[in-house]
Design an enzyme around this catalytic site. Sequence first.
Site, PDB file in Angstrom:
ATOM      1  CG  ASN A 183      -0.213   0.091   2.539  1.00  0.00           C
ATOM      2  OD1 ASN A 183       1.009  -0.046   2.599  1.00  0.00           O
ATOM      3  ND2 ASN A 183      -0.949   0.300   3.610  1.00  0.00           N
ATOM      4  CE  LYS A 184       4.250   2.008   4.309  1.00  0.00           C
ATOM      5  NZ  LYS A 184       3.500   0.821   4.766  1.00  0.00           N
ATOM      6  CG  ASN A 185       3.205   7.245  -1.187  1.00  0.00           C
ATOM      7  OD1 ASN A 185       2.659   6.640  -0.261  1.00  0.00           O
ATOM      8  ND2 ASN A 185       3.018   8.540  -1.391  1.00  0.00           N
TER       9      ASN A 185
END
Length: 382
Positions: A183-185
Amino acid sequence: MDWKVPLSDVKFDRAEIDAVTSVLESGWLTMGAVTAEFEKEFAAYSGAKHALAVTNATVALHMACLALGLGPGDEVILPSLTFVATANAVRYTGAEVVFADITSPQDLTISPASIERRLSPRTRAVMVMHYAGYPCEMSSILDWAQAHHLPVIEDAAHASGSFLNERHLGTLGKVGCFSFFSNKNLSTGEGGMIVTGDDALAEQFRLLRSHGMTSLTWDRHQGHAWSYDVVTTGYNYRIDEIRSALGRVQLRKLEANNARRREITTLYRSLLAEDCPALSLPFAHHPGVSAAHILPVLLPPGADRLRFMEGMKARGIQTSIHYPPIHAFSAFKGKVRGAEDLPVTDDVAAREVTLPLYPAMTDEQVRQVAAAVRPALEESAL
């Protein structure tokens, strides 16, 4: 559940597929040339002197603690409002966690004043966490830490592409640790990066990452070495070529994706201020350029958070909590110094809800989420 608007979403396209296919076709899957290029590119982007890719951010934090010599009898000051890995990495070394409060309901990063109050003769480091990609008050923290000869570790799990005074978060302290979780950038599924400007620490990280060995399998495959020595206790914290290939593509998309995250955040602020002024959105006038990793909001006092989240769920909107404070967990409750004096953390942690935010989110989806907030909030007060 088939969410109308999920909390987060990752969109890979042909570029990621081709990058992974190229690795598979090469026949070399473990850490090698692709990883070396990923590290070089991330270092250039972030301005870090050294960048080493690892299997996740938790091991990066652990390596930071190990390389700085933390161990039994030592204390590390860090926030309770963070993911539990921040504290667990300290505990892996036998050192003890000391919790500091956050600054305010508008600034959910660690409070410099609270850090100062937690100082003891056993303090050996400070670990900050750039919540949601918004910078901590690094000038004050670094000045104070330097005065007390303490290293600062930056948990930059939320901060890929965040800047303060034109410097990338994670490069301000002694060590910076990044997450590339799904879910990270910048997403590789699992993965992370550890950065530093210190040559000696970088060499320790290389040894710790791969069993304490003086050469890697890739080195021997290339004919650069025929054997190896083991010079310290090390770990298998390596990343693989498939995830590094994903990371290289994701890095090229990071600036545009983060810009879109900031646009979405701005739209949320406008819509919610007009339609639901009782809701508070932290970091309204925060310094620096944020990666806008998540969108935290604070419910008004007295609102039933579970009922609010159920109301959003009934409307097809996924929400979450960032984070249940670490000092409330069974493994930490009553066992950590500083936990008894975290009034701002306790207040914020009881009211925080995270709304959906991801680059592929449309303006119409943002409006859909914002429109659901007011009735869900009204229901939560019944």
